[in-house]
Design a protein around this motif. Sequence first.
Motif, mmCIF file in Angstrom:
data_model
loop_
_atom_site.group_PDB
_atom_site.id
_atom_site.type_symbol
_atom_site.label_atom_id
_atom_site.label_comp_id
_atom_site.label_asym_id
_atom_site.label_seq_id
_atom_site.Cartn_x
_atom_site.Cartn_y
_atom_site.Cartn_z
ATOM 1 N N CYS A 189 0.824 -1.217 0.000
ATOM 2 C CA CYS A 189 0.000 0.000 0.000
ATOM 3 C C CYS A 189 0.855 1.262 0.000
ATOM 4 N N ILE A 208 -5.375 4.290 2.671
ATOM 5 C CA ILE A 208 -5.011 3.394 3.783
ATOM 6 C C ILE A 208 -5.922 3.713 4.970
ATOM 7 N N GLU A 212 -4.209 0.130 9.705
ATOM 8 C CA GLU A 212 -3.571 -0.786 8.741
ATOM 9 C C GLU A 212 -2.059 -0.792 8.924
ATOM 10 N N ARG A 430 2.089 1.398 11.688
ATOM 11 C CA ARG A 430 0.662 1.357 11.363
ATOM 12 C C ARG A 430 0.131 2.762 11.121
ATOM 13 N N GLN A 504 -5.255 -7.222 14.523
ATOM 14 C CA GLN A 504 -3.801 -7.135 14.410
ATOM 15 C C GLN A 504 -3.209 -7.861 15.615
#
Length: 530
Positions: A189, A208, A212, A430, A504
Amino acid sequence: MAAEKKVFTDSEFIELQVQRYRPRYLKEESEFKKCTTNAERMNFFLNNEEEVAHIKSKIQQIKPHVTKCDIRASALRKLGNVQFQNKNDKDALKLYTQSLSFAKSDEEVSFAYGNRSAALFYMGFYEECLEDIDRAFKHGYSESRSAKLFKRKEDATKAYSSRKKVVKVKTYEIPQSEMNPSIQSARNCIEIQTNEKYGRHIVASRDIAIGEVLAVDKPYAVALHTDISSDRFLFCHECLKHCYNVIPCLNCNEALYCTEACKAKAFQNYHKYECLILPYVGQLLGIKFDFWLFSLKITLLVMTEEKNDETMYRSDRYKEISELEDHSNADSLEKTYVSALLSANIFVLIKEKIKIFKEFVVFEEKFKELFFSHQQMFKVNAVTIISSHENDKFYTSVTGLAIYSFYSLFNHSCYPNTFWNTYESTMVVRASLPIKKGEQCFISYGPYFAYDDKTERQKRLQRLYRFTCGCRACEENWPKVTFLTAIVDHKDIKQVIKKLTENQALPPPRYILSLHKGLETAYRILDGTS
Ligand SMILES: C[S@@+](CC[C@H](N)C(=O)[O-])C[C@H]1O[C@@H](n2cnc3c(N)ncnc32)[C@H](O)[C@@H]1O
């Protein structure tokens, strides 16, 4: 030595030394100014025979630290016994490990392992306890005391097989299907772009979402900090893994490892050399400065790295490390002078004690240059690692240093849209805010607009990283938002944290709170999104 106990940041340390060497610098300034490369800066001192002779005589006067000594091992073990009797198992364990690090004879080694196995048993670390019992026997644990150890082995085996909860270190790997085709540590990404204002920087190649993962970066190298606090006895010298039953280097008492594999890898790659200067390095200049040993380690790693011409941006290759920004020329000449002078001292120590340069004059020149250049590069790029262990009741933390090639490409913003945390030494980045395709991904190098004035932030970034911050918060001079700290526990913040951590490998929530304190709230308030 008191000086060794204090953990200096590199800038504090160099600033102190600058005052010490000022009269000498003022005399030599105009000559030193003519040096334009790091090799020339080192040679400014090393080509001066008188200087080198002076350093050598200082080295000769050093009485090396004792590395192995049964008397000291036994005394430390007895101190451990006192803590153990008082039910301070963790303190006992650290003293037993210290005892092990000094133990010379098989008998002392076996006693240290045997006693440590008892502390491990009571702490509930049965697997580690069993390993230590085996090690104690391997080193010939005295027969007269064996019955106790056999009984502990039986109890630990029973307890181990019947225990319910297995403590696992959280980790994160990028799934194969989401790997970036041109960056080893990135998800698909993001991409690397370059412009005049920021140099290389990371940009979102698609929208995004908050939470993420952008990158999972492994360090090119890590080093435990050299502070002699007892926490260093709970971490692997090679991989920084937290470990309650580390095993010692056979020669020195400073390097301890989580496994025989780590021990062998470290020894082969750099520790067989590092080990030879450890008893001297803290005494030559009155301090053991982290950057010297870390630079020695990386310089040695470079010398043995296999060639790899792949075009992908790699985290495990020196080429990327060598291209990191170092801003050598942005440092004051006086600081560079002092850093080079101190490095030259350590270089002479390395040359005297390691004796690897005998036949290789070219190698010596290269080594000298890299040894100093790495220290300059660390000033801008080295990352402090904090290890935490929320999963077990014996929470602890220790600071180490790491150098990451991909993570180092993230630029700073006082209003960052990503955050990072480490799992052992793996760095996971992140999104802390939604990032639109084409937007730059920023981390914070420390200052946040919400808590510090622009002038304070700019001063700090200039002093520590040598650049003038051009982030949006600085350019638009956003006001501070100090009230945010008061509402970090607000239920909306909890909601944001939930989103951040959903699906996560969870970073401890307190990390997010402390790292980003009220920034998610700032985001909602300033941009009107939730
Ligand atoms: C760790 S490096 C980041 C990668 C770097 N841009 C490169 O090309 O390798 C840090 C350097 O990036 C630049 N930089 C980072 N954040 C910046 C910002 N907010 N404003 C201006 N320059 C920045 C500065 O030159 C800084 O010393």
